[in-house]
Design an enzyme around this catalytic site. Structure first.
Site, PDB file in Angstrom:
ATOM      1  N   TYR A 185       0.825  -1.203   0.000  1.00 23.95           N
ATOM      2  CA  TYR A 185       0.000   0.000   0.000  1.00 23.95           C
ATOM      3  C   TYR A 185       0.862   1.258   0.000  1.00 23.95           C
ATOM      4  O   TYR A 185       0.519   2.259  -0.629  1.00 23.95           O
ATOM      5  CB  TYR A 185      -0.936   0.003   1.210  1.00 23.95           C
ATOM      6  CG  TYR A 185      -2.306  -0.526   0.879  1.00 23.95           C
ATOM      7  CD1 TYR A 185      -2.647  -1.830   1.186  1.00 23.95           C
ATOM      8  CD2 TYR A 185      -3.247   0.282   0.253  1.00 23.95           C
ATOM      9  CE1 TYR A 185      -3.900  -2.329   0.871  1.00 23.95           C
ATOM     10  CE2 TYR A 185      -4.494  -0.212  -0.059  1.00 23.95           C
ATOM     11  CZ  TYR A 185      -4.821  -1.510   0.255  1.00 23.95           C
ATOM     12  OH  TYR A 185      -6.054  -1.983  -0.065  1.00 23.95           O
ATOM     13  N   VAL A 239      -7.373   5.897   1.327  1.00 23.57           N
ATOM     14  CA  VAL A 239      -6.112   6.320   0.741  1.00 23.57           C
ATOM     15  C   VAL A 239      -5.982   5.930  -0.722  1.00 23.57           C
ATOM     16  O   VAL A 239      -5.243   6.556  -1.479  1.00 23.57           O
ATOM     17  CB  VAL A 239      -4.929   5.748   1.536  1.00 23.57           C
ATOM     18  CG1 VAL A 239      -4.870   4.242   1.393  1.00 23.57           C
ATOM     19  CG2 VAL A 239      -3.629   6.382   1.110  1.00 23.57           C
ATOM     20  N   ASP A 240      -6.671   4.873  -1.142  1.00 28.58           N
ATOM     21  CA  ASP A 240      -6.509   4.415  -2.519  1.00 28.58           C
ATOM     22  C   ASP A 240      -7.367   5.261  -3.464  1.00 28.58           C
ATOM     23  O   ASP A 240      -8.194   4.745  -4.218  1.00 28.58           O
ATOM     24  CB  ASP A 240      -6.812   2.926  -2.659  1.00 28.58           C
ATOM     25  CG  ASP A 240      -8.128   2.515  -2.031  1.00 28.58           C
ATOM     26  OD1 ASP A 240      -8.782   3.362  -1.393  1.00 28.58           O
ATOM     27  OD2 ASP A 240      -8.507   1.337  -2.181  1.00 28.58           O
ATOM     28  N   HIS A 250     -22.477   6.732  -3.248  1.00 32.35           N
ATOM     29  CA  HIS A 250     -21.546   5.831  -3.924  1.00 32.35           C
ATOM     30  C   HIS A 250     -21.725   5.969  -5.433  1.00 32.35           C
ATOM     31  O   HIS A 250     -22.818   5.816  -5.965  1.00 32.35           O
ATOM     32  CB  HIS A 250     -21.823   4.392  -3.498  1.00 32.35           C
ATOM     33  CG  HIS A 250     -20.691   3.454  -3.751  1.00 32.35           C
ATOM     34  ND1 HIS A 250     -20.174   3.229  -5.003  1.00 32.35           N
ATOM     35  CD2 HIS A 250     -19.965   2.676  -2.901  1.00 32.35           C
ATOM     36  CE1 HIS A 250     -19.196   2.345  -4.925  1.00 32.35           C
ATOM     37  NE2 HIS A 250     -19.042   2.008  -3.656  1.00 32.35           N
ATOM     38  N   GLU A 309     -18.298  -0.733   5.515  1.00 34.38           N
ATOM     39  CA  GLU A 309     -19.228   0.043   4.694  1.00 34.38           C
ATOM     40  C   GLU A 309     -20.668  -0.401   4.913  1.00 34.38           C
ATOM     41  O   GLU A 309     -21.587   0.417   4.888  1.00 34.38           O
ATOM     42  CB  GLU A 309     -18.862  -0.071   3.221  1.00 34.38           C
ATOM     43  CG  GLU A 309     -19.716   0.807   2.316  1.00 34.38           C
ATOM     44  CD  GLU A 309     -19.154   0.883   0.908  1.00 34.38           C
ATOM     45  OE1 GLU A 309     -18.350   1.796   0.641  1.00 34.38           O
ATOM     46  OE2 GLU A 309     -19.522   0.017   0.082  1.00 34.38           O
ATOM     47  N   LYS A 347      -7.210  -0.154  -8.810  1.00 28.41           N
ATOM     48  CA  LYS A 347      -7.077  -1.153  -7.755  1.00 28.41           C
ATOM     49  C   LYS A 347      -6.085  -2.236  -8.157  1.00 28.41           C
ATOM     50  O   LYS A 347      -6.019  -2.637  -9.322  1.00 28.41           O
ATOM     51  CB  LYS A 347      -8.439  -1.796  -7.449  1.00 28.41           C
ATOM     52  CG  LYS A 347      -9.550  -0.792  -7.168  1.00 28.41           C
ATOM     53  CD  LYS A 347      -9.204   0.176  -6.057  1.00 28.41           C
ATOM     54  CE  LYS A 347     -10.335   1.169  -5.818  1.00 28.41           C
ATOM     55  NZ  LYS A 347      -9.993   2.197  -4.837  1.00 28.41           N
ATOM     56  N   TYR A 385      -5.883  -5.327  -6.331  1.00 31.21           N
ATOM     57  CA  TYR A 385      -6.315  -6.256  -5.301  1.00 31.21           C
ATOM     58  C   TYR A 385      -5.511  -7.555  -5.273  1.00 31.21           C
ATOM     59  O   TYR A 385      -5.199  -8.086  -4.227  1.00 31.21           O
ATOM     60  CB  TYR A 385      -7.794  -6.579  -5.470  1.00 31.21           C
ATOM     61  CG  TYR A 385      -8.712  -5.405  -5.176  1.00 31.21           C
ATOM     62  CD1 TYR A 385      -8.461  -4.551  -4.106  1.00 31.21           C
ATOM     63  CD2 TYR A 385      -9.832  -5.162  -5.954  1.00 31.21           C
ATOM     64  CE1 TYR A 385      -9.290  -3.493  -3.816  1.00 31.21           C
ATOM     65  CE2 TYR A 385     -10.682  -4.101  -5.688  1.00 31.21           C
ATOM     66  CZ  TYR A 385     -10.412  -3.268  -4.618  1.00 31.21           C
ATOM     67  OH  TYR A 385     -11.250  -2.224  -4.354  1.00 31.21           O
ATOM     68  N   ARG A 435      -3.894  -7.741  -1.654  1.00 30.35           N
ATOM     69  CA  ARG A 435      -4.650  -8.530  -0.677  1.00 30.35           C
ATOM     70  C   ARG A 435      -4.137  -9.953  -0.541  1.00 30.35           C
ATOM     71  O   ARG A 435      -4.725 -10.755   0.169  1.00 30.35           O
ATOM     72  CB  ARG A 435      -6.132  -8.545  -1.078  1.00 30.35           C
ATOM     73  CG  ARG A 435      -6.761  -7.167  -0.941  1.00 30.35           C
ATOM     74  CD  ARG A 435      -8.222  -7.178  -1.320  1.00 30.35           C
ATOM     75  NE  ARG A 435      -8.824  -5.888  -1.072  1.00 30.35           N
ATOM     76  CZ  ARG A 435     -10.094  -5.584  -1.351  1.00 30.35           C
ATOM     77  NH1 ARG A 435     -10.886  -6.482  -1.893  1.00 30.35           N
ATOM     78  NH2 ARG A 435     -10.595  -4.373  -1.091  1.00 30.35           N
TER      79      ARG A 435
END
Length: 288
Positions: free
Chosen positions: A63, A150-151, A171, A239, A281, A283, A287
């Site tokens: 990150y 932050v992303d 959203h 969320e 992203k 991911y 992740r």
């Protein structure tokens, strides 16, 4: 126009999967939701004595490499330009924070925190981090707190027009979509369960007066912990809990998706500017 009390500033605590931003300021507050509805020239940046901008959350090396520097660089360009800012970075790798030449009156501080094992827990436990930060010292220093993931990358002026007692963000993915597509948590065993709602809010941006933000984050954290005790995890983690809270406790201001837009969505006639953009992203890398 309303005016902030001169005895306290505005603190915006931006917390994401990995970090956030903290700011304080003094000056008048104006209100605007869509650039097309109220032109920018009627919402000038308030004259301010002081602005802090800090980060909170948990960072791993990926990150840091992927998001932190672009986030800070774009904040320097677009976020509360012309006001003093201090960035606070809470990370488990303080020695890996990249160097960045900041503008006049802007500084960066790094605070080491413990590491979470799963990205889901990083995301959810930020609610406790925000609550603890507000209880610890923020409530003595500020009137307002805002939280950002932050992303993301600032791409346009993000100013005081976004302030309010309790602020939520529509959203962008669900903007103008029928409610049947909203991904509320539908598991009755979860504290985040919703069988209906009015909007779908993005946890990437929320805020307001510090008391309101603390109420939200504490409620979300308690719901998350009760879910853990019952071996349940909400569909979209923090969320989902945020949407449940904002359904029960209506925000006083709702920001349009221009304040956090995803370019893959495409053009929308009523979105004239993009003030914050989802970063690309990663991911699979971040992740795993």
């Amino acid at each position: 126009m309303r005016h902030l009390h001169r005895g306290k500033g505005l603190i915006i605590l931006i917390l994401g999967t990995v970090l956030g931003l903290l700011m304080t300021t003094y000056g008048p507050i104006s209100v605007r939701f869509l650039e097309g509805l109220i032109p920018m020239d009627v919402c000038p940046l308030p004259y301010g004595k002081k602005l802090w901008n800090g980060t909170d959350g948990f960072l791993d090396l990926w990150y840091l490499d992927a998001y932190l520097l672009p986030f800070l660089m774009s904040a320097e360009q677009y976020f509360m330009v012309g006001l003093p800012v201090t960035y606070y970075v809470f990370t488990d790798y303080p020695e890996k924070i990249p160097s960045l030449k900041l503008g006049r009156g802007r500084t960066l501080e790094v605070i080491k925190v413990a590491k979470e094992n799963r990205w889901q827990d990083v995301s959810m436990m930020r609610m406790k981090t925000i609550t603890d930060a507000i209880d610890g010292h923020i409530h003595h220093q500020c009137e307002y707190v805002f939280c950002f993931d932050v992303d993301q990358i600032f791409s346009g002026r993000f100013g005081s027009e976004a302030l309010g007692d309790s602020v939520a963000l529509l959203h962008s993915f669900y903007y103008h979509r029928p409610k049947m597509f909203y991904t509320y948590d539908r598991n009755p065993k979860s504290e985040a369960y919703m069988d209906k709602g009015d909007f779908y809010y993005h946890a990437a941006v929320f805020g307001g007066r510090w008391q309101e933000v603390r109420n939200l984050t504490e409620a979300c954290y308690q719901g998350i912990m009760r879910d853990k005790e019952n071996e349940v995890e909400a569909l979209w983690h923090d969320e989902s809990h945020l949407n449940k809270y904002l359904w029960l406790h209506k925000p006083t201001k709702v920001l349009s998706p221009e304040y956090c837009w995803a370019m893959f969505i495409g053009h929308r006639n009523d979105i004239h500017v993009h003030r914050l953009l989802w970063a690309k992203k990663q991911y699979n890398t971040l992740r795993n």
